[in-house]
Scaffold this motif. Structure first.
Motif, PDB file in Angstrom:
ATOM      1  N   THR A 198       0.838  -1.203   0.000  1.00  0.00           N
ATOM      2  CA  THR A 198       0.000   0.000   0.000  1.00  0.00           C
ATOM      3  C   THR A 198       0.872   1.252   0.000  1.00  0.00           C
ATOM      4  O   THR A 198       0.681   2.166  -0.799  1.00  0.00           O
ATOM      5  CB  THR A 198      -0.881   0.029   1.265  1.00  0.00           C
ATOM      6  N   TYR A 199       1.857   1.269   0.929  1.00  0.00           N
ATOM      7  CA  TYR A 199       2.705   2.450   1.026  1.00  0.00           C
ATOM      8  C   TYR A 199       3.594   2.582  -0.203  1.00  0.00           C
ATOM      9  O   TYR A 199       3.928   3.684  -0.626  1.00  0.00           O
ATOM     10  CB  TYR A 199       3.537   2.405   2.302  1.00  0.00           C
TER      11      TYR A 199
ATOM     12  N   TRP B  90       1.656   4.383  -2.601  1.00  0.00           N
ATOM     13  CA  TRP B  90       1.711   5.821  -2.265  1.00  0.00           C
ATOM     14  C   TRP B  90       2.969   6.450  -2.857  1.00  0.00           C
ATOM     15  O   TRP B  90       2.924   7.541  -3.418  1.00  0.00           O
ATOM     16  CB  TRP B  90       1.762   6.006  -0.751  1.00  0.00           C
TER      17      TRP B  90
ATOM     18  N   ALA C 129       2.723   6.794  -6.537  1.00  0.00           N
ATOM     19  CA  ALA C 129       1.769   7.854  -6.877  1.00  0.00           C
ATOM     20  C   ALA C 129       2.427   9.222  -6.713  1.00  0.00           C
ATOM     21  O   ALA C 129       2.278  10.109  -7.559  1.00  0.00           O
ATOM     22  CB  ALA C 129       0.539   7.747  -5.989  1.00  0.00           C
ATOM     23  N   THR C 130       3.211   9.368  -5.642  1.00  0.00           N
ATOM     24  CA  THR C 130       3.889  10.649  -5.402  1.00  0.00           C
ATOM     25  C   THR C 130       4.897  10.940  -6.509  1.00  0.00           C
ATOM     26  O   THR C 130       5.061  12.082  -6.923  1.00  0.00           O
ATOM     27  CB  THR C 130       4.604  10.614  -4.032  1.00  0.00           C
TER      28      THR C 130
ATOM     29  N   ARG D 142       2.871  14.717  -7.820  1.00  0.00           N
ATOM     30  CA  ARG D 142       2.914  15.109  -6.418  1.00  0.00           C
ATOM     31  C   ARG D 142       1.613  15.779  -5.984  1.00  0.00           C
ATOM     32  O   ARG D 142       1.045  15.468  -4.946  1.00  0.00           O
ATOM     33  CB  ARG D 142       4.093  16.063  -6.227  1.00  0.00           C
TER      34      ARG D 142
ATOM     35  N   ALA E 107      -1.391  13.319  -5.975  1.00  0.00           N
ATOM     36  CA  ALA E 107      -1.279  12.398  -4.849  1.00  0.00           C
ATOM     37  C   ALA E 107      -1.727  13.090  -3.572  1.00  0.00           C
ATOM     38  O   ALA E 107      -2.482  12.522  -2.760  1.00  0.00           O
ATOM     39  CB  ALA E 107       0.166  11.920  -4.717  1.00  0.00           C
ATOM     40  N   SER E 108      -1.304  14.332  -3.425  1.00  0.00           N
ATOM     41  CA  SER E 108      -1.681  15.093  -2.248  1.00  0.00           C
ATOM     42  C   SER E 108      -3.202  15.278  -2.199  1.00  0.00           C
ATOM     43  O   SER E 108      -3.828  15.156  -1.153  1.00  0.00           O
ATOM     44  CB  SER E 108      -0.961  16.443  -2.305  1.00  0.00           C
TER      45      SER E 108
ATOM     46  N   ILE F 205      -2.864  11.493   0.157  1.00  0.00           N
ATOM     47  CA  ILE F 205      -1.577  10.904   0.531  1.00  0.00           C
ATOM     48  C   ILE F 205      -0.731  11.980   1.208  1.00  0.00           C
ATOM     49  O   ILE F 205      -0.589  13.082   0.678  1.00  0.00           O
ATOM     50  CB  ILE F 205      -0.852  10.357  -0.721  1.00  0.00           C
TER      51      ILE F 205
ATOM     52  N   VAL G  28       2.056  13.634   1.376  1.00  0.00           N
ATOM     53  CA  VAL G  28       3.266  13.698   0.545  1.00  0.00           C
ATOM     54  C   VAL G  28       4.540  14.019   1.335  1.00  0.00           C
ATOM     55  O   VAL G  28       5.565  13.352   1.148  1.00  0.00           O
ATOM     56  CB  VAL G  28       3.057  14.679  -0.633  1.00  0.00           C
TER      57      VAL G  28
ATOM     58  N   VAL H  88       5.693  10.918   2.896  1.00  0.00           N
ATOM     59  CA  VAL H  88       6.192   9.961   1.903  1.00  0.00           C
ATOM     60  C   VAL H  88       7.640  10.288   1.585  1.00  0.00           C
ATOM     61  O   VAL H  88       8.506   9.410   1.535  1.00  0.00           O
ATOM     62  CB  VAL H  88       5.318   9.990   0.624  1.00  0.00           C
TER      63      VAL H  88
END
Lengths: 318, 290
Positions: B165-166, B169, B172-173, B177, B180-181, B185, B187, B190
């Motif tokens: 999962t992470y 994340w 995705a970041t 960015r 994702a935010s 998430i 950011v 992350v």
């Protein structure tokens, strides 16, 4: 369009600082006299790098290569001719630095931003490895040492250097370099460099051959770094691989950031404050002075990215 | 001197072993770059400090594996602290400022190590000393174990990025960015986690590599330079490319050291870099950009 007449305040300041530097060796004790000369030489090296960092927006981590080749070039001239000729040292040193700069410029300007920094760093390491391992020519780890030539114009006069005349000689070279570099940053060429710094794609779109400008900028910067190398060789009467090593390049970047990039004189102030900090911290931290200096440097990157002279940036470029 | 087939085979194995360690260092570097646009100049120092934490823990506990674990965790935490204190304030500024800030950090960390541990190189005892015979050599098993462990750590990282999962994340970041935010998430955290992971990987490679050579305060620069070469040759921010480039460059250096001294063999990787810049500046191991 820039105004043709530089403001009076600037030239007054310039005159005052120059006068102080001319008088410095007459009033300072021997240790500090040497210290000021050294600041000027490191300042010239930092100033050459400012052409890239401050005016073109390219951070070079490889200036030690140009500086070191200037030193070794001067060494080659002074060891091969008899009596050693001061001017030949300059010719050889500048030629060596220019050759290396042409090589580095050709490859490294193909990349931008961080990639440029990394490639310049790696190139300087190439020259370090070559100089360090090619013992027959470069003296390897021990480097080369030689006698200081006399300050002479053939047929006119010849006087041996003492610490005063050396200081004035260095001051004259550094001042002339400053004026030349300042003129270059004001020229149309310098304007294109600054436009690359501000917006590279747009500069290209307007029709400038960005790559060619960058190559010339790196070479220009490399030649002035080599000039600093020749002066340093003259002052210390040796050339050593330590000065081709990456640590010197790193210090040059520190000088620039501390003093204020894009000001030309800022890097000299940066060199002065770095050397003073080193002198001061060495009393308490001995050889670990880089711990507090590193902390100050990192804090300056975060909180004071304009450097010590950043507030004067507009004034200094008028 | 004629070069024999067995020498070439031995150098192949040596090259792969150093290549895997280098891949571990470089993948941390490229992960941090790919996600945060940060060139971590202090990466070599994290490698070196990891090795020192390993040495200290070895002395205290006598167990190599505990040392490996402790070094990874301690340096990962240090990485998190570094990210929060120095890199987070630089978010959104020119990426070039991060190279300056991490350069400042590397000075501090390197001189701290010199101050704390002194200039004499330390040695990490290898966890086991078994050998097997390879032609005329007794080849230590430990070297093969390093290569395997490095591969396992990189593999675990890849699985984590792909399925965790992470990990999702993080990917995705990397991709976007802002989006994702917007999807909730965190950011900034992350970024902190990615820096910590990269730092931990550098520390682990430091401890793994420790038994092969001495541990000293200046070992970081060599590795960060090699890792930079690998990352540029492999294509910046490209994990697979970095691994391929790490093995490629290490193999070439290993073969070159059949003829010249190891100090000069380094020049081979410089030449690879120059040729890459000349003909494929986007990286050797990435598809040709259209």
């Amino acid at each position: 369009v820039i105004s043709r007449r530089a403001p009076l305040a600037f030239w007054t300041g310039f005159g005052v600082v120059l006068a102080l530097l001319i008088l410095a060796p007459l009033v300072l004790p021997e240790f500090w006299r040497r210290f000021v000369t050294e600041i000027l030489i490191w300042g010239l090296l930092a100033m050459s790098s400012d052409i890239l960092i401050g005016y073109t927006g390219m951070i070079s981590f490889g200036h030690s290569a140009f500086f070191g080749l200037g030193m070794y070039g001067a060494a080659a001239a002074l060891l091969s001719t008899r009596p050693p000729s001061l001017w030949l040292a300059f010719v050889y040193g500048l030629a060596a630095a220019a050759a290396v700069a042409a090589f580095v410029a050709y490859f490294s300007t193909r990349l931008r931003d961080i990639y440029f920094s990394i490639t310049t760093l790696i190139f300087s390491q190439i020259f370090y490895v070559i100089i360090f391992t090619w013992t027959e020519v470069t003296g390897g780890e021990n480097g080369l040492s030689f006698r200081r030539p006399a300050l002479a114009i053939p047929g006119l006069f010849s006087v041996p250097f003492d610490s005063n005349t050396l200081h004035w000689f260095v001051l004259a070279v550094v001042t002339a370099s400053y004026l030349v570099l300042r003129r270059i940053t004001h020229s149309p060429f310098g304007m294109v460099l600054q436009s690359i710094r501000e917006n590279e794609p747009r500069t290209r779109a307007v029709g400038y051959a960005v790559e060619r400008y960058k190559i010339v900028a790196v070479m220009l910067s490399g030649v002035f770094a080599g000039l600093a190398g020749v002066l340093y060789a003259l002052q210390n009467r040796f050339a050593a691989p330590d000065y081709v090593f990456f640590v010197v390049s790193g210090e040059v970047v520190i000088f620039n950031v501390m003093g204020g990039i894009g000001t030309l004189v800022g890097p000299i102030v940066g060199a002065a404050s770095f050397l003073l900090l080193r002198e001061g911290f060495s009393r308490f931290f001995t050889e670990f002075y880089l711990i507090p200096v590193g902390v100050i440097f990192t804090a300056m990157v975060i909180f004071m990215p304009q450097g010590l002279l950043g507030f004067l940036r507009r004034r200094l470029n008028e | 001197v004629p070069i024999l087939l067995d020498q070439i085979l031995i150098q192949t194995i040596n090259g792969i072993v150093t290549g895997m360690i280098l891949a571990l260092v470089a993948s941390g570097l490229t992960l941090i770059f790919g996600i945060m646009d940060v060139v971590n100049f202090a990466h070599g120092e994290l490698f070196m400090l990891g090795a020192y934490v390993g040495v200290t823990t070895m002395v205290a506990t006598g167990n190599f594996w505990i040392a490996l674990l402790v070094a990874t965790v301690v340096i990962a935490l240090l990485g998190a602290v570094i990210q929060i204190t120095t890199l987070r304030p630089l978010l959104g500024r020119d990426p070039l400022t991060t190279i300056l800030a991490t350069f400042g950090l590397s000075l501090v960390l390197q001189n701290y190590a010199l101050w704390q541990f002194g200039p004499v190189a330390r040695k990490i005892q290898e966890p086991f000393t078994g050998h097997f015979s390879l032609f005329y050599l007794d080849y230590p098993w430990y070297r093969l174990v390093i290569a395997g462990l490095s591969a396992a750590i990189i593999g675990a990282l890849w699985l984590f990025l792909k399925f965790g999962t992470y990990g999702i994340w993080i990917r995705a970041t990397t991709q976007d960015r802002v989006m994702a935010s917007a999807m909730g998430i965190p950011v900034p955290w992350v970024h902190t986690a990615v820096f910590a992971i990269g730092a931990g990987m550098a520390a682990a490679s430091g401890v793994l590599f420790g038994p092969l050579v001495g541990v000293n305060h200046a070992m970081g620069l060599d590795w960060v330079l090699k890792a930079f070469i690998v990352v540029v040759v492999g294509g910046m921010g490209n994990l697979g490319g970095s691994i391929a480039a790490a093995i490629f460059v290490s193999l070439l250096e290993a073969y070159a050291s059949l003829w010249v001294s190891p100090a000069q063999a380094v020049i081979v990787s410089f030449v690879v870099l120059i040729l890459t810049l000349l003909f494929r500046p986007t990286g050797l191991f990435v598809p040709t950009p259209k």
